[in-house]
Design a protein around this motif. Structure first.
Motif, PDB file in Angstrom:
ATOM      1  N   GLU A   1       0.767  -0.951 -11.298  1.00  0.00           N
ATOM      2  CA  GLU A   1      -0.040   0.121 -10.710  1.00  0.00           C
ATOM      3  C   GLU A   1       0.683   0.756  -9.530  1.00  0.00           C
ATOM      4  OE1 GLU A   1      -3.712  -1.692  -9.729  1.00  0.00           O
ATOM      5  OE2 GLU A   1      -4.533  -1.614 -11.772  1.00  0.00           O
TER       6      GLU A   1
ATOM      7  N   CYS B   1       1.812   4.592  -9.114  1.00  0.00           N
ATOM      8  CA  CYS B   1       1.405   5.389  -7.956  1.00  0.00           C
ATOM      9  C   CYS B   1       2.612   6.024  -7.278  1.00  0.00           C
ATOM     10  CB  CYS B   1       0.645   4.513  -6.959  1.00  0.00           C
ATOM     11  SG  CYS B   1      -0.988   3.992  -7.556  1.00  0.00           S
TER      12      CYS B   1
ATOM     13  N   CYS C   1       3.133   9.936  -6.825  1.00  0.00           N
ATOM     14  CA  CYS C   1       2.994  10.402  -5.447  1.00  0.00           C
ATOM     15  C   CYS C   1       3.931  11.563  -5.144  1.00  0.00           C
ATOM     16  CB  CYS C   1       3.251   9.243  -4.488  1.00  0.00           C
ATOM     17  SG  CYS C   1       2.905   9.650  -2.760  1.00  0.00           S
TER      18      CYS C   1
ATOM     19  N   TRP D   1      -2.862  13.051  -1.578  1.00  0.00           N
ATOM     20  CA  TRP D   1      -2.763  11.922  -2.507  1.00  0.00           C
ATOM     21  C   TRP D   1      -4.092  11.717  -3.249  1.00  0.00           C
ATOM     22  CZ3 TRP D   1      -0.429   8.340  -5.298  1.00  0.00           C
ATOM     23  CH2 TRP D   1      -1.069   7.129  -5.571  1.00  0.00           C
TER      24      TRP D   1
ATOM     25  N   MET E   1      -4.754  12.347  -7.313  1.00  0.00           N
ATOM     26  CA  MET E   1      -5.189  11.229  -8.152  1.00  0.00           C
ATOM     27  C   MET E   1      -6.567  11.499  -8.757  1.00  0.00           C
ATOM     28  SD  MET E   1      -2.743   9.039  -8.243  1.00  0.00           S
ATOM     29  CE  MET E   1      -3.360   7.408  -8.663  1.00  0.00           C
TER      30      MET E   1
ATOM     31  N   LEU F   1      -7.639   4.392  -8.039  1.00  0.00           N
ATOM     32  CA  LEU F   1      -6.369   4.095  -7.375  1.00  0.00           C
ATOM     33  C   LEU F   1      -6.167   5.002  -6.163  1.00  0.00           C
ATOM     34  CD1 LEU F   1      -3.936   3.571 -10.401  1.00  0.00           C
ATOM     35  CD2 LEU F   1      -4.725   1.844  -8.781  1.00  0.00           C
TER      36      LEU F   1
END
Length: 209
Positions: free
Chosen positions: A10, A14, A18, A34, A38, A46
């Motif tokens: 994960e 990410c 990002c 962010w 997401m 997340l």
């Protein structure tokens, strides 16, 4: 071991995503951008995970005042992406974010307008319900006002009439007393005249004898 591998997977995902959230081209990704990115990619859990964000900023970010930022350039060494692909993906994600926020604002606007229309409809219904009641109350208040004015006038009339009757009665009593005084004066005068006549007659009789 499985949960740890899952966490690493994960975290790698990410970090890969990002770098696509540098919407302002500053070389940094804020926590707000962010979370926006997401959420748009339907990875809201997340995006809102504070531990994931803290781990990324610890490894590839820094603190600027009270905010933490991720340095996109430091991510390129960890998750290398072709610059052309990165630009394309960034544009796609930015477009999706803008579209989602536009739709969200439009839905909020429609909801507000719908609430306003609903409130207006409720106000109109209340007005229609209350209108006959208010008219009846207004008529009653008007009738009560007329009754009050009539009562005040009657009270004034009663007071004035009572005063006038008292004055009239007092005048009549004064007249009767004046008449009685005149009668008494005439009677007194008559009695005095009669007494003088008797006295004069007695004196005359005394001289004649």
């Amino acid at each position: 071991a499985a949960p740890k591998k899952q966490q690493m997977s994960e975290l790698t995902l990410c970090m890969s995503l990002c770098s696509l959230f540098d919407f302002d081209k500053t070389g940094n990704v804020t926590q707000e951008d962010w979370q926006r990115g997401m959420t748009t990619l339907m990875l809201e859990d997340l995006g809102n995970d504070s531990k994931v964000w803290a781990k990324m900023t610890e490894m590839h970010g820094y603190r600027d005042g009270g905010k933490t930022l991720v340095d996109v350039h430091r991510l390129s060494d960890v998750v290398p992406i072709d610059p052309r692909v990165s630009v394309l993906l960034n544009a796609i994600v930015k477009g999706l974010v803008g579209m989602r926020e536009f739709v969200s604002r439009s839905m909020k606007k429609e909801k507000i307008e719908g609430d306003i229309k609903t409130n207006r409809a409720l106000l109109n219904i209340r007005r229609r319900i209350m209108e006959p009641i208010l008219k009846a109350w207004k008529g009653l208040a008007k009738a009560n006002k007329k009754l009050f004015i009539f009562s005040v006038r009657q009270a004034h009339y009663y007071v004035h009439h009572k005063v006038w009757r008292q004055w009239k009665d007092a005048t009549e009593i004064f007249r009767e007393e004046a008449k009685e005084a005149k009668r008494q004066a005439r009677r007194q005068k008559y009695m005095e005249g009669a007494a003088r006549k008797i006295k004069n007659r007695n004196i005359g009789m005394a001289f004649n004898s």
